[in-house]
Design a protein around this motif. Structure first.
Motif, PDB file in Angstrom:
ATOM      1  N   VAL A 205       0.874  -1.175   0.000  1.00 27.71           N
ATOM      2  CA  VAL A 205       0.000   0.000   0.000  1.00 27.71           C
ATOM      3  C   VAL A 205       0.909   1.224   0.000  1.00 27.71           C
ATOM      4  N   LEU A 206       0.741   2.085  -0.993  1.00 30.82           N
ATOM      5  CA  LEU A 206       1.548   3.297  -1.115  1.00 30.82           C
ATOM      6  C   LEU A 206       0.650   4.516  -0.916  1.00 30.82           C
ATOM      7  N   GLU A 207       1.009   5.367   0.037  1.00 27.27           N
ATOM      8  CA  GLU A 207       0.171   6.508   0.404  1.00 27.27           C
ATOM      9  C   GLU A 207       0.899   7.818   0.118  1.00 27.27           C
ATOM     10  N   ASN A 208       0.335   8.606  -0.794  1.00 31.49           N
ATOM     11  CA  ASN A 208       0.840   9.952  -1.058  1.00 31.49           C
ATOM     12  C   ASN A 208       2.345   9.949  -1.256  1.00 31.49           C
ATOM     13  N   THR A 209       2.800   9.213  -2.243  1.00 26.68           N
ATOM     14  CA  THR A 209       4.227   9.057  -2.465  1.00 26.68           C
ATOM     15  C   THR A 209       4.564   9.268  -3.931  1.00 26.68           C
ATOM     16  N   THR A 210       5.837   9.278  -4.233  1.00 27.01           N
ATOM     17  CA  THR A 210       6.299   9.502  -5.594  1.00 27.01           C
ATOM     18  C   THR A 210       7.222   8.373  -6.031  1.00 27.01           C
ATOM     19  N   HIS A 211       7.644   8.423  -7.286  1.00 26.81           N
ATOM     20  CA  HIS A 211       8.502   7.397  -7.860  1.00 26.81           C
ATOM     21  C   HIS A 211       9.847   7.961  -8.298  1.00 26.81           C
ATOM     22  N   THR A 212      10.069   9.262  -8.031  1.00 23.87           N
ATOM     23  CA  THR A 212      11.279   9.897  -8.509  1.00 23.87           C
ATOM     24  C   THR A 212      11.629  11.070  -7.604  1.00 23.87           C
ATOM     25  N   ASN A 213      12.616  11.855  -7.988  1.00 25.80           N
ATOM     26  CA  ASN A 213      13.006  13.059  -7.261  1.00 25.80           C
ATOM     27  C   ASN A 213      11.763  13.860  -6.874  1.00 25.80           C
ATOM     28  N   PRO A 214      11.500  14.094  -5.591  1.00 22.18           N
ATOM     29  CA  PRO A 214      10.266  14.781  -5.180  1.00 22.18           C
ATOM     30  C   PRO A 214      10.104  16.182  -5.782  1.00 22.18           C
ATOM     31  N   LEU A 215      11.201  16.818  -6.164  1.00 20.25           N
ATOM     32  CA  LEU A 215      11.081  18.135  -6.796  1.00 20.25           C
ATOM     33  C   LEU A 215      10.338  18.057  -8.124  1.00 20.25           C
ATOM     34  N   THR A 217       7.693  16.197  -8.666  1.00 22.38           N
ATOM     35  CA  THR A 217       6.277  15.854  -8.505  1.00 22.38           C
ATOM     36  C   THR A 217       5.595  16.684  -7.425  1.00 22.38           C
ATOM     37  N   MET A 218       6.173  17.828  -7.064  1.00 21.88           N
ATOM     38  CA  MET A 218       5.567  18.706  -6.076  1.00 21.88           C
ATOM     39  C   MET A 218       4.959  19.924  -6.763  1.00 21.88           C
ATOM     40  N   VAL A 219       4.227  20.727  -6.013  1.00 24.82           N
ATOM     41  CA  VAL A 219       3.672  21.943  -6.563  1.00 24.82           C
ATOM     42  C   VAL A 219       4.814  22.861  -6.981  1.00 24.82           C
ATOM     43  N   LEU A 220       4.609  23.642  -8.045  1.00 23.34           N
ATOM     44  CA  LEU A 220       5.640  24.542  -8.578  1.00 23.34           C
ATOM     45  C   LEU A 220       6.932  23.779  -8.869  1.00 23.34           C
ATOM     46  N   SER A 221       6.794  22.607  -9.453  1.00 22.00           N
ATOM     47  CA  SER A 221       7.947  21.730  -9.652  1.00 22.00           C
ATOM     48  C   SER A 221       9.010  22.368 -10.536  1.00 22.00           C
ATOM     49  N   ARG A 222       8.622  23.121 -11.549  1.00 28.74           N
ATOM     50  CA  ARG A 222       9.624  23.723 -12.421  1.00 28.74           C
ATOM     51  C   ARG A 222      10.492  24.715 -11.659  1.00 28.74           C
ATOM     52  N   VAL A 223       9.855  25.487 -10.785  1.00 32.00           N
ATOM     53  CA  VAL A 223      10.604  26.464  -9.993  1.00 32.00           C
ATOM     54  C   VAL A 223      11.576  25.756  -9.058  1.00 32.00           C
ATOM     55  N   PHE A 224      11.069  24.791  -8.299  1.00 32.31           N
ATOM     56  CA  PHE A 224      11.914  24.104  -7.331  1.00 32.31           C
ATOM     57  C   PHE A 224      12.978  23.250  -8.018  1.00 32.31           C
ATOM     58  N   ARG A 225      12.641  22.682  -9.180  1.00 33.50           N
ATOM     59  CA  ARG A 225      13.647  21.887  -9.902  1.00 33.50           C
ATOM     60  C   ARG A 225      14.798  22.762 -10.355  1.00 33.50           C
ATOM     61  N   SER A 226      14.503  23.966 -10.803  1.00 29.36           N
ATOM     62  CA  SER A 226      15.564  24.876 -11.225  1.00 29.36           C
ATOM     63  C   SER A 226      16.423  25.327 -10.044  1.00 29.36           C
ATOM     64  N   LEU A 227      15.836  25.271  -8.836  1.00 25.43           N
ATOM     65  CA  LEU A 227      16.554  25.688  -7.631  1.00 25.43           C
ATOM     66  C   LEU A 227      17.242  24.528  -6.929  1.00 25.43           C
ATOM     67  N   GLN A 228      17.308  23.359  -7.567  1.00 21.15           N
ATOM     68  CA  GLN A 228      17.868  22.190  -6.881  1.00 21.15           C
ATOM     69  C   GLN A 228      19.290  22.430  -6.364  1.00 21.15           C
ATOM     70  N   PRO A 229      20.190  23.064  -7.122  1.00 22.84           N
ATOM     71  CA  PRO A 229      21.528  23.317  -6.550  1.00 22.84           C
ATOM     72  C   PRO A 229      21.475  24.154  -5.276  1.00 22.84           C
ATOM     73  N   VAL A 230      20.578  25.141  -5.226  1.00 22.67           N
ATOM     74  CA  VAL A 230      20.437  25.973  -4.035  1.00 22.67           C
ATOM     75  C   VAL A 230      19.872  25.141  -2.883  1.00 22.67           C
ATOM     76  N   ILE A 231      18.890  24.299  -3.186  1.00 23.15           N
ATOM     77  CA  ILE A 231      18.283  23.451  -2.156  1.00 23.15           C
ATOM     78  C   ILE A 231      19.319  22.476  -1.592  1.00 23.15           C
ATOM     79  N   GLU A 232      20.136  21.899  -2.463  1.00 18.70           N
ATOM     80  CA  GLU A 232      21.170  20.980  -1.988  1.00 18.70           C
ATOM     81  C   GLU A 232      22.178  21.709  -1.097  1.00 18.70           C
ATOM     82  N   LEU A 233      22.547  22.947  -1.477  1.00 16.78           N
ATOM     83  CA  LEU A 233      23.464  23.730  -0.645  1.00 16.78           C
ATOM     84  C   LEU A 233      22.836  24.026   0.713  1.00 16.78           C
TER      85      LEU A 233
END
Length: 420
Positions: A205-215, A217-233
């Motif tokens: 049973v899988l509840e509210n989950t994803t299959h890949t990098n959560p960035l 499949t989240m809201v505003l994914s394009r924005v957060f994906r572009s900010l991944q280097p900043v998020i990792e820092l």
């Protein structure tokens, strides 16, 4: 939980600023009062005193009015402890495991979301314990489990899950239940150990989950994906500044700022006050350094191309108001798994298993009953029958804004089926 981590940090900084302003106002009033007493001047205005006292009270006691505003007073299940044990994880870390429930039949093994602990499953304990064996464990570094000694990764969590499974009785089927990173852990385990599926592992049973990098499949994914280097820092900085962040997070919890972040990012409906406070408290108690390392691990993970290998009956829950994991992530998982049924809860947020626990647990219970019948009388039921076009599990009628997008098998005519 990256979106929540972002809001938590943002609101925590605001809460800390309020605390600093309150302290400055109180010091300003005290300094002026001390000077006036020393030199015999007329006493200062009391306005800074009252403003400072009010802001200080909010920064230390704001949790109570925030809960009144954001949560319902309705009573519900409360977290409790069961028989606990400690087992060795895959890397030698100490894992905290609790067991309770029925002594016969399927065992439901629950893996919680990131930043939380097994304490989050209070409703599942109350709703399912009389019918099934229940096992709850804390991911490494969270709750009462020791920190991982070999670093944090989804592969490591999956092998820890393997260790927990190996500690269970071999004569009882196991249904894996995972929420958020718990669902990611379950998928990783199943992809790494397909030989255990339909043998040791009866269903998932899988509840509210994803299959890949959560960035992705989240809201505003394009924005957060572009900010991944900043998020990792930022995550790396969190590991360095962890002690200071831990103090700041507790101040944010006391002020109610963490509750506001949890309500906005985690819940699609108005939760009970206990549910909201439980979620905020668990996230606050856990180490910021551990949470940051887990967030980094999620950013480097994907199981998308291995989903077809997970050939076992599966139920996938998605929340229509889930901002942390948008519903298209669960839809993609259900489409890729060979034996999956999608359950959509339109008004649930990421914490759907808590806020809409009655519906989630009804569905899990019905699915586990199907697994029980499937294992005890395989000739009577096809392992794929719950996907047939005219099938129906005959669950309780769904509540408003709750619907099941896939047909389910009709068990009502089976001689050993339990009346619903």
């Amino acid at each position: 939980m990256i979106l929540f981590a972002f809001l938590q940090r943002l609101f925590a900084l605001g809460s800390l600023a309020i605390f600093a302003v309150a302290a400055w106002l109180l010091w300003r009033w005290y300094d002026a009062w001390h000077v006036s007493e020393t030199l015999g001047f007329v006493g200062p205005s009391n306005a800074p005193l009252w403003w400072g006292a009010g802001l200080m009270a909010f920064s230390l006691l704001g949790r109570f009015p925030m809960l009144m505003l954001l949560g319902r007073s309705e009573a519900g299940a409360r977290a409790r402890r069961a028989d606990a044990s400690e087992i060795a994880g895959a890397d030698g870390s100490v894992l905290h495991v609790e067991q309770e429930g029925a002594a016969q039949g399927p065992i439901l093994l629950f893996t919680h979301g990131w930043g939380l602990s097994s304490r989050i499953w209070a409703e599942a304990r109350a709703d399912l314990g009389s019918r099934f064996g229940l096992v709850f464990w804390d991911l490494a570094g969270l709750g009462r489990s020791g920190r991982a000694t070999a670093g944090y990764s989804l592969d490591g969590f999956a092998e820890d899950l393997h260790a927990v499974i190996d500690s269970l009785p071999e004569d009882r089927p196991v249904v894996l239940v995972g929420h958020s990173i718990g669902g990611m852990t379950v998928q990783t385990f199943c992809a790494r150990h397909p030989e255990l599926l339909d043998r040791r592992i009866a269903a998932i049973v899988l509840e509210n989950t994803t299959h890949t990098n959560p960035l992705e499949t989240m809201v505003l994914s394009r924005v957060f994906r572009s900010l991944q280097p900043v998020i990792e820092l930022a995550c790396k900085l969190d590991t360095i500044l962890s002690p200071a962040l831990w103090v700041m997070n507790w101040q944010a919890y006391l002020s109610g700022s963490t509750h506001l972040a949890a309500r906005l990012a985690g819940f699609g409906t108005r939760p009970t006050r206990e549910q909201l406070d439980r979620t905020a408290r668990l996230i606050t108690k856990n180490s910021p350094a551990v949470q940051a390392r887990g967030n980094l691990a999620m950013l480097r993970w994907s199981v998308t191309d291995r989903l077809p290998r997970i050939d076992v009956p599966a139920v996938i829950f998605v929340g229509g108001r889930d901002l942390i994991t948008k519903d298209h992530a669960g839809e993609a998982i259900a489409a890729a798994l060979p034996q999956a049924r999608l359950v959509r809860v339109d008004d649930a947020g990421h914490m759907g298993p808590v806020e809409r626990s009655a519906f989630y647990n009804e569905q899990i219970g019905d699915f586990a009953e199907f697994v029980r019948l499937l294992r005890s009388r395989p000739a009577a039921l096809s392992r794929r029958s719950f996907l047939s076009p005219d099938a129906d599990l005959a669950p309780p009628a769904p509540k408003d804004n709750e619907r099941d997008d896939r047909p389910r098998p009709d068990l009502s005519a089976h001689p050993s089926a339990r009346p619903i």
